[in-house]
Design an enzyme around this catalytic site. Structure first.
Site, PDB file in Angstrom:
ATOM      1  N   HIS A   1       0.826  -1.225   0.000  1.00 40.83           N
ATOM      2  CA  HIS A   1       0.000   0.000   0.000  1.00 40.83           C
ATOM      3  C   HIS A   1       0.853   1.265   0.000  1.00 40.83           C
ATOM      4  O   HIS A   1       0.305   2.369   0.016  1.00 40.83           O
ATOM      5  CB  HIS A   1      -0.938   0.019   1.210  1.00 40.83           C
ATOM      6  CG  HIS A   1      -1.977  -1.050   1.192  1.00 40.83           C
ATOM      7  ND1 HIS A   1      -2.815  -1.248   0.121  1.00 40.83           N
ATOM      8  CD2 HIS A   1      -2.311  -2.008   2.108  1.00 40.83           C
ATOM      9  CE1 HIS A   1      -3.623  -2.276   0.366  1.00 40.83           C
ATOM     10  NE2 HIS A   1      -3.326  -2.756   1.563  1.00 40.83           N
TER      11      HIS A   1
ATOM     12  N   ASP B   1      -2.926 -10.433  -2.621  1.00 42.40           N
ATOM     13  CA  ASP B   1      -3.456  -9.993  -1.324  1.00 42.40           C
ATOM     14  C   ASP B   1      -4.948  -9.650  -1.468  1.00 42.40           C
ATOM     15  O   ASP B   1      -5.419  -9.266  -2.532  1.00 42.40           O
ATOM     16  CB  ASP B   1      -2.672  -8.747  -0.886  1.00 42.40           C
ATOM     17  CG  ASP B   1      -2.966  -8.302   0.535  1.00 42.40           C
ATOM     18  OD1 ASP B   1      -2.152  -8.585   1.417  1.00 42.40           O
ATOM     19  OD2 ASP B   1      -4.017  -7.644   0.759  1.00 42.40           O
TER      20      ASP B   1
ATOM     21  N   HIS C   1      -6.383  -7.102  -0.495  1.00 39.83           N
ATOM     22  CA  HIS C   1      -6.535  -5.687  -0.828  1.00 39.83           C
ATOM     23  C   HIS C   1      -5.739  -5.336  -2.082  1.00 39.83           C
ATOM     24  O   HIS C   1      -4.664  -5.885  -2.318  1.00 39.83           O
ATOM     25  CB  HIS C   1      -6.035  -4.819   0.336  1.00 39.83           C
ATOM     26  CG  HIS C   1      -6.691  -5.124   1.654  1.00 39.83           C
ATOM     27  ND1 HIS C   1      -6.154  -6.011   2.568  1.00 39.83           N
ATOM     28  CD2 HIS C   1      -7.847  -4.667   2.194  1.00 39.83           C
ATOM     29  CE1 HIS C   1      -6.952  -6.069   3.625  1.00 39.83           C
ATOM     30  NE2 HIS C   1      -7.987  -5.273   3.430  1.00 39.83           N
TER      31      HIS C   1
ATOM     32  N   ASP D   1      -4.507 -12.743   3.385  1.00 38.81           N
ATOM     33  CA  ASP D   1      -5.767 -12.262   3.957  1.00 38.81           C
ATOM     34  C   ASP D   1      -6.973 -12.489   3.054  1.00 38.81           C
ATOM     35  O   ASP D   1      -8.098 -12.152   3.444  1.00 38.81           O
ATOM     36  CB  ASP D   1      -5.667 -10.789   4.392  1.00 38.81           C
ATOM     37  CG  ASP D   1      -4.971  -9.903   3.373  1.00 38.81           C
ATOM     38  OD1 ASP D   1      -4.589 -10.395   2.292  1.00 38.81           O
ATOM     39  OD2 ASP D   1      -4.795  -8.695   3.669  1.00 38.81           O
TER      40      ASP D   1
END
Ligand SMILES: [Zn+2]
Length: 343
Positions: free
Chosen positions: A159, A194, A196, A283
């Site tokens: 991120h 991931d 996200h 995740d």
């Protein structure tokens, strides 16, 4: 498979909180994640190596001088502010396109930290630096002669933009690894699995055609990071056509995930990279506390077999994946799957 991890340095970063729906909650990016992931590594019988200090050059190849100066010095400057908290949280954000660069620690925190999940404490810089050293050391092993290596990076990185921390991430380890691979390989692909969207990674390479970025993730229309990760984001300028986002409906399980990944990998094959970086978030797991997708433990092995079938030099970089009983097992499943073993 060679594994790179430095538990002592990486374990000292212990962020207290993050803001969820207006409420300060315990930060889920905890040092215990390292222990759980190392247990998965041990269960798979992989050898853990200490990373080498590669200095700032590989990090500075993707992050700006101003950002690295901020990250390495801001804690001491913040600590001199009377009554300041033990960790740095931003309390103002500029319109970054037109903003001036401030001199104060408070102003710079607003400029360089995009959300309230990235507190900067006394040990954050060193932990992030050693997390990046794990990524570079794994990449060096792959460049030397290993076909694959795993970097147990904590804190995670995907991120983080070139000058902007966010989502528990301070240095973009996957981007650093990809840029380091560019010494030898003309074309590198980053494949981000991931939960996200890998918005920082996308941002770093958005206008480039030498590093292809693929991210498969929960649809950001109603999920972090909200502003990035949509299918229409395809790159700009020379990078047009070299960024691919595959957003999935919330709750998508193994079949839907593998279908999306297969589509993405076909595009990666056409790009013909010389090496790949896998941004390995765990995740997307059905039992992860973020609860966005529903990949199973055997699903991670299946995912890994699909990635291994590209048959390319591969650096695996740990991204997200949060505390649940299966966290270590999911890593073991992925690493075993990549090596063609069953967990
Ligand atoms: Zn994640």
């Amino acid at each position: 498979m060679k594994v790179f991890s430095d538990q002592e340095q990486q374990g000292q970063h212990n962020p207290s909180g993050f803001l969820v729906n207006g409420v300060m909650q315990p930060n889920p990016e905890k040092p215990e994640r390292l222990e759980r992931l190392l247990a998965g590594v041990a269960a798979g019988g992989h050898a853990v190596h200490a990373p080498t200090d590669h200095g700032l050059a590989p990090i500075a190849a993707v992050h700006t001088p101003a950002y690295l100066k901020f990250l390495s010095t801001v804690y001491e400057r913040w600590a001199r502010i009377p009554d300041a908290t033990p960790e740095i949280f931003p309390n103002i954000h500029p319109d970054r396109r037109t903003a001036s660069y401030p001199l104060s620690a408070v102003g710079q925190a607003g400029f360089h930290v995009t959300d309230m999940s990235c507190p900067i404490g006394a040990h954050t810089w060193e932990a992030a630096r050693w997390s990046a050293n794990c990524a570079v050391s794994a990449t060096q092993a792959v460049l030397d002669r290993d076909n694959v290596a795993y970097a147990l990076c904590r804190p995670p990185g995907h991120h983080c933009f070139s000058d902007l921390a966010g989502g528990f991430c301070y240095l973009n380890n996957s981007a650093i690894a990809a840029q380091y691979l560019r010494q030898t390989h003309d074309r590198v692909a980053i494949i981000d699995v991931d939960l996200h969207h890998g918005n920082g990674t996308q941002g770093i390479f958005y206008e480039r055609n030498d590093v292809f970025t693929l991210s498969i993730h929960a649809d950001p229309a109603r999920f972090y990071p909200f502003f990035w990760g949509h299918a229409h984001e395809v790159g700009e300028g020379a990078g047009h056509g070299y960024n691919l986002n595959i957003p999935l409906l919330r709750g998508t399980g193994d079949d839907g995930f593998m279908k999306g990944l297969n589509e993405g990998l076909n595009v990666v094959r056409n790009f013909a990279p010389g090496a790949i970086v896998i941004a390995l978030g765990l995740d997307a797991f059905e039992g992860d506390p973020f609860g966005g997708l529903a990949v199973s433990t055997p699903g991670f092995a299946k995912m890994a077999r699909m990635l291994a079938a590209l048959n390319l030099p591969t650096v695996i970089v740990q991204e997200g994946g949060y505390l649940c009983n299966e966290l270590g097992t999911n890593l073991q499943s992925f690493l075993d799957g990549f090596e063609g073993r069953s967990a």
